[in-house]
Write a protein that holds these residues in place. Sequence first.
Motif, PDB file in Angstrom:
ATOM      1  N   ASP A   1       7.530   2.503  -6.687  1.00 12.36           N
ATOM      2  CA  ASP A   1       8.994   2.579  -5.528  1.00 12.36           C
ATOM      3  C   ASP A   1       9.546   1.499  -5.179  1.00 12.36           C
ATOM      4  N   CYS A   2       9.211  -0.100  -5.539  1.00 17.38           N
ATOM      5  CA  CYS A   2       9.474  -0.898  -4.608  1.00 17.38           C
ATOM      6  C   CYS A   2       9.682  -1.717  -6.227  1.00 17.38           C
TER       7      CYS A   2
ATOM      8  N   PHE B   1      -3.815  -2.050  -1.108  1.00 18.62           N
ATOM      9  CA  PHE B   1      -2.682  -3.116  -1.533  1.00 18.62           C
ATOM     10  C   PHE B   1      -2.692  -3.647  -2.657  1.00 18.62           C
ATOM     11  N   ILE B   2      -2.237  -4.165  -2.820  1.00 15.68           N
ATOM     12  CA  ILE B   2      -2.835  -5.936  -4.572  1.00 15.68           C
ATOM     13  C   ILE B   2      -1.750  -6.699  -3.781  1.00 15.68           C
ATOM     14  N   PRO B   3      -2.799  -7.510  -3.781  1.00 16.21           N
ATOM     15  CA  PRO B   3      -1.779  -8.852  -3.179  1.00 16.21           C
ATOM     16  C   PRO B   3      -1.232  -9.897  -4.376  1.00 16.21           C
ATOM     17  N   ALA B   4      -0.216 -11.450  -4.362  1.00 16.50           N
ATOM     18  CA  ALA B   4      -0.235 -11.451  -5.781  1.00 16.50           C
ATOM     19  C   ALA B   4      -0.913 -11.704  -6.625  1.00 16.50           C
ATOM     20  N   LEU B   5      -1.114 -11.735  -7.923  1.00 20.34           N
ATOM     21  CA  LEU B   5      -2.243 -13.017  -9.226  1.00 20.34           C
ATOM     22  C   LEU B   5      -3.590 -11.829  -8.869  1.00 20.34           C
ATOM     23  N   ARG B   6      -3.097 -10.649  -8.416  1.00 23.27           N
ATOM     24  CA  ARG B   6      -4.334  -9.402  -8.591  1.00 23.27           C
ATOM     25  C   ARG B   6      -4.341  -8.580 -10.346  1.00 23.27           C
ATOM     26  N   THR B   7      -5.526  -8.695 -10.302  1.00 22.47           N
ATOM     27  CA  THR B   7      -5.683  -8.231 -11.843  1.00 22.47           C
ATOM     28  C   THR B   7      -6.302  -6.885 -12.547  1.00 22.47           C
ATOM     29  N   SER B   8      -5.480  -5.750 -13.072  1.00 20.12           N
ATOM     30  CA  SER B   8      -6.324  -4.178 -13.708  1.00 20.12           C
ATOM     31  C   SER B   8      -5.824  -4.695 -14.908  1.00 20.12           C
ATOM     32  N   ILE B   9      -7.131  -3.537 -15.584  1.00 17.48           N
ATOM     33  CA  ILE B   9      -7.281  -3.550 -16.586  1.00 17.48           C
ATOM     34  C   ILE B   9      -7.225  -2.342 -16.873  1.00 17.48           C
TER      35      ILE B   9
ATOM     36  N   LEU C   1       0.653  -1.128  -0.220  1.00 18.47           N
ATOM     37  CA  LEU C   1       0.505  -0.142   0.106  1.00 18.47           C
ATOM     38  C   LEU C   1       0.982   1.051  -0.057  1.00 18.47           C
ATOM     39  N   GLY C   2       0.542   1.932  -0.820  1.00 21.84           N
ATOM     40  CA  GLY C   2       1.119   3.297  -1.214  1.00 21.84           C
ATOM     41  C   GLY C   2       2.560   3.173  -1.560  1.00 21.84           C
ATOM     42  N   SER C   3       2.830   2.131  -2.334  1.00 24.33           N
ATOM     43  CA  SER C   3       3.692   2.305  -2.954  1.00 24.33           C
ATOM     44  C   SER C   3       4.096   2.377  -4.724  1.00 24.33           C
ATOM     45  N   TYR C   4       2.397   2.368  -4.998  1.00 28.90           N
ATOM     46  CA  TYR C   4       2.390   2.271  -6.240  1.00 28.90           C
ATOM     47  C   TYR C   4       1.126   3.769  -6.790  1.00 28.90           C
ATOM     48  N   GLU C   5       1.390   4.772  -7.706  1.00 28.00           N
ATOM     49  CA  GLU C   5       0.854   5.710  -7.613  1.00 28.00           C
ATOM     50  C   GLU C   5       0.051   5.244  -9.075  1.00 28.00           C
ATOM     51  N   LEU C   6      -1.179   5.429  -9.340  1.00 28.12           N
ATOM     52  CA  LEU C   6      -1.091   5.308 -10.486  1.00 28.12           C
ATOM     53  C   LEU C   6      -2.646   6.719 -11.131  1.00 28.12           C
ATOM     54  N   LEU C   7      -2.139   7.564 -12.261  1.00 27.49           N
ATOM     55  CA  LEU C   7      -2.959   8.246 -13.365  1.00 27.49           C
ATOM     56  C   LEU C   7      -3.064   8.487 -14.735  1.00 27.49           C
ATOM     57  N   VAL C   8      -4.786   8.167 -14.198  1.00 30.29           N
ATOM     58  CA  VAL C   8      -5.199   8.171 -15.431  1.00 30.29           C
ATOM     59  C   VAL C   8      -6.225   9.508 -16.028  1.00 30.29           C
ATOM     60  N   ASP C   9      -5.925   9.734 -16.955  1.00 30.91           N
ATOM     61  CA  ASP C   9      -6.448  10.948 -17.700  1.00 30.91           C
ATOM     62  C   ASP C   9      -6.417  12.146 -16.733  1.00 30.91           C
ATOM     63  N   GLY C  10      -5.086  12.451 -15.978  1.00 34.60           N
ATOM     64  CA  GLY C  10      -5.070  13.206 -15.661  1.00 34.60           C
ATOM     65  C   GLY C  10      -5.898  13.385 -13.759  1.00 34.60           C
ATOM     66  N   ARG C  11      -6.241  12.135 -13.390  1.00 42.74           N
ATOM     67  CA  ARG C  11      -7.303  12.320 -12.426  1.00 42.74           C
ATOM     68  C   ARG C  11      -5.936  11.192 -11.931  1.00 42.74           C
ATOM     69  N   GLU C  12      -5.686  10.710 -10.736  1.00 43.27           N
ATOM     70  CA  GLU C  12      -5.316  10.012  -9.897  1.00 43.27           C
ATOM     71  C   GLU C  12      -6.325   8.975  -9.392  1.00 43.27           C
TER      72      GLU C  12
END
Length: 313
Positions: A113-114, A93-101, A77-88
């Motif tokens: 940062d990890c 927290f992302i456990p192993a084997l979780r998916t993003s689309i 948690l807090g290691s990954y920051e994502l910006l989509v179309d200028g919106r944060e």
Amino acid sequence: MRQPEAALSPPELGAFGDTLAAYYHQESSSTASASWTDKTTFAITRLQSDVGLPGTSQPIPDEAALHVSIAIQPVPLGSYELLVDGREIDVPFIPALRTSILDLRSQIACTLDCGFDYVHYHLPREGLDEIARDHRIKPVETYRFGICEDDLVIAQVTKTILPLATSPNWSSQLAIDQFSLLFGAHVLQTYGGLARLPEVVTRGLAPWQARRAAEVLRSRLDGGVRLNVLARECGMSVSHFARSFRATFGLSAHGWLVRRRIEVAQDLLLTSTHPLVEIALQSGFSDQAAFNRTFRHVVGVSPGKWRRDHGRG
């Protein structure tokens, strides 16, 4: 999050492989790909780092494709920051084997940062649209955005392909082609808002199509032929051809080719004194280890034992 730098030049084929690695400031990647159409490519890219990203990723140029990522190791948690179309975007927290689309028609940038280990799937919309049309439904315009999805299907297939990432079979073209269609159908159904894909009755290949497909496959025992080439030879779409081939032969094109390789190998085992490594290569296998593993899986015993049992010591 620090604002992303100017985007790199748009890729010729899409955001995968070393092109995708460059967006994330990585020098290289492990990649396999399948041609869905003459102009679109399904791809699997694995990116790994022990230290994370050195800064904000380059924004990925606008592309008519989906970007499906699965974390092989947890992301704190807090290691990954994502910006989509200028919106944060709020990233948990992302456990192993979780998916993003993510939709690559949006502008995407991130910091991490990890250390990380991700498998990324690149799915062109044109290929997904073709799968939809093959199931007699309209192409999907909007796919569901997802972060940290617990997608058991994608988790399982990703675990299955991970061992291939460092082996010669990673580039087994027909196997990847077949995999891409199954993966695309799952994404279409799960994230395209469909209850399920309609069942499609497949009559199989016409006799001339079956003969032509078998002829092309036999001429390339090493698997150096793509599913889209076979489909074009038969005047069909890739997904329609794949279903029709299975309906005719009872196996996928890759499965049928493996059976033919085993038959050729058995003939050589009976009629020659060639060493196993030479028989493996003549039968279209990348090496003796792959030959031994596949032969045992199909026949039930090792090729050496089968040769001894059938009269060639």
